[in-house]
Design a protein around this motif. Sequence first.
Motif, PDB file in Angstrom:
ATOM      1  N   ALA A  20       0.824  -1.207   0.000  1.00 15.59           N
ATOM      2  CA  ALA A  20       0.000   0.000   0.000  1.00 15.59           C
ATOM      3  C   ALA A  20       0.860   1.260   0.000  1.00 15.59           C
ATOM      4  O   ALA A  20       0.577   2.221  -0.730  1.00 15.59           O
ATOM      5  CB  ALA A  20      -0.943  -0.006   1.204  1.00 15.59           C
ATOM      6  N   VAL A  21       1.923   1.281   0.809  1.00 19.01           N
ATOM      7  CA  VAL A  21       2.791   2.462   0.879  1.00 19.01           C
ATOM      8  C   VAL A  21       3.491   2.687  -0.458  1.00 19.01           C
ATOM      9  O   VAL A  21       3.563   3.822  -0.948  1.00 19.01           O
ATOM     10  CB  VAL A  21       3.809   2.334   2.032  1.00 19.01           C
ATOM     11  N   ALA A 105      -1.432   6.624   6.214  1.00 22.41           N
ATOM     12  CA  ALA A 105      -0.186   6.883   5.481  1.00 22.41           C
ATOM     13  C   ALA A 105      -0.140   8.362   5.129  1.00 22.41           C
ATOM     14  O   ALA A 105      -1.176   9.037   5.072  1.00 22.41           O
ATOM     15  CB  ALA A 105      -0.121   6.022   4.224  1.00 22.41           C
ATOM     16  N   LEU A 106       1.050   8.833   4.885  1.00 22.33           N
ATOM     17  CA  LEU A 106       1.210  10.203   4.425  1.00 22.33           C
ATOM     18  C   LEU A 106       2.394  10.279   3.486  1.00 22.33           C
ATOM     19  O   LEU A 106       3.280   9.422   3.500  1.00 22.33           O
ATOM     20  CB  LEU A 106       1.384  11.177   5.595  1.00 22.33           C
ATOM     21  N   GLY A 146       3.707   4.719   6.217  1.00 16.92           N
ATOM     22  CA  GLY A 146       2.427   4.121   6.593  1.00 16.92           C
ATOM     23  C   GLY A 146       2.558   3.311   7.858  1.00 16.92           C
ATOM     24  O   GLY A 146       3.610   2.730   8.134  1.00 16.92           O
ATOM     25  N   VAL A 147       1.487   3.291   8.634  1.00 14.76           N
ATOM     26  CA  VAL A 147       1.424   2.475   9.845  1.00 14.76           C
ATOM     27  C   VAL A 147       0.058   1.801   9.911  1.00 14.76           C
ATOM     28  O   VAL A 147      -0.916   2.313   9.384  1.00 14.76           O
ATOM     29  CB  VAL A 147       1.646   3.294  11.146  1.00 14.76           C
ATOM     30  N   LEU A 148       0.031   0.664  10.559  1.00 14.75           N
ATOM     31  CA  LEU A 148      -1.237   0.014  10.860  1.00 14.75           C
ATOM     32  C   LEU A 148      -1.562   0.246  12.327  1.00 14.75           C
ATOM     33  O   LEU A 148      -0.656   0.374  13.166  1.00 14.75           O
ATOM     34  CB  LEU A 148      -1.179  -1.486  10.568  1.00 14.75           C
ATOM     35  N   VAL A 179       7.006   7.854  11.591  1.00 14.55           N
ATOM     36  CA  VAL A 179       6.310   6.627  12.002  1.00 14.55           C
ATOM     37  C   VAL A 179       5.650   6.865  13.361  1.00 14.55           C
ATOM     38  O   VAL A 179       4.459   6.580  13.548  1.00 14.55           O
ATOM     39  CB  VAL A 179       7.278   5.423  12.046  1.00 14.55           C
ATOM     40  N   ASP A 180       6.396   7.417  14.304  1.00 11.34           N
ATOM     41  CA  ASP A 180       5.850   7.673  15.642  1.00 11.34           C
ATOM     42  C   ASP A 180       4.701   8.680  15.596  1.00 11.34           C
ATOM     43  O   ASP A 180       3.691   8.511  16.286  1.00 11.34           O
ATOM     44  CB  ASP A 180       6.941   8.174  16.592  1.00 11.34           C
TER      45      ASP A 180
END
Length: 187
Positions: A20-21, A105-106, A146-148, A179-180
């Motif tokens: 996805a990222v 995500a960004l 991106g993070v879940l 990420v954080d």
Amino acid sequence: MTQTPDTPASTPAQRALAAAVVEIERHVATGGWDGPVRVFALVRTQAALDAEPALASQLPAGVIAAAAADPDHLTSIEQEGLPASDDLEGLLGGMAWPEGVDGAALTVERIVLPPEAEEGLPEEPDAALAALLAHPQRQDVRLAVGVLRDGPSWCAVRQRAEDRDEAVGQGEDVVPGLVDALRATFA
């Protein structure tokens, strides 16, 4: 920096997030450089289709097939009309996701310089910015992060000087601060 999540230790969710990222980064790259910060909600495609069957008419057949084969497959939904903010930290600090969103995500563009580039910078902010922008070792990069909700992260980094899909660096925690910050939107 380039790695893929296709190791025995990686989970299906990590592989889906990485895909996805990378897809988001490539999508944003089609618009060229000097773009704004873009934010995306990530949802598990099959769960979204189960909750809203009419969504199938809006998705390509390949996405529907991928979702049927992989329950972790993610669909990204760009968030338009983001609130005004003076900085990225302020924007992310004001965001929170509803339960139905599995990740976020960004993409953001940044200038990267070696640490020694900050030596001897003018005190005045506009003059310092001008000096940094003119620095011969300046690198323009686009970061896709991106993070879940349940923990995994993935990052993709494209350099303007190497603006090709095959030159995009990837890794799990390449940009730990972003990420954080993204993870905090789920707190």
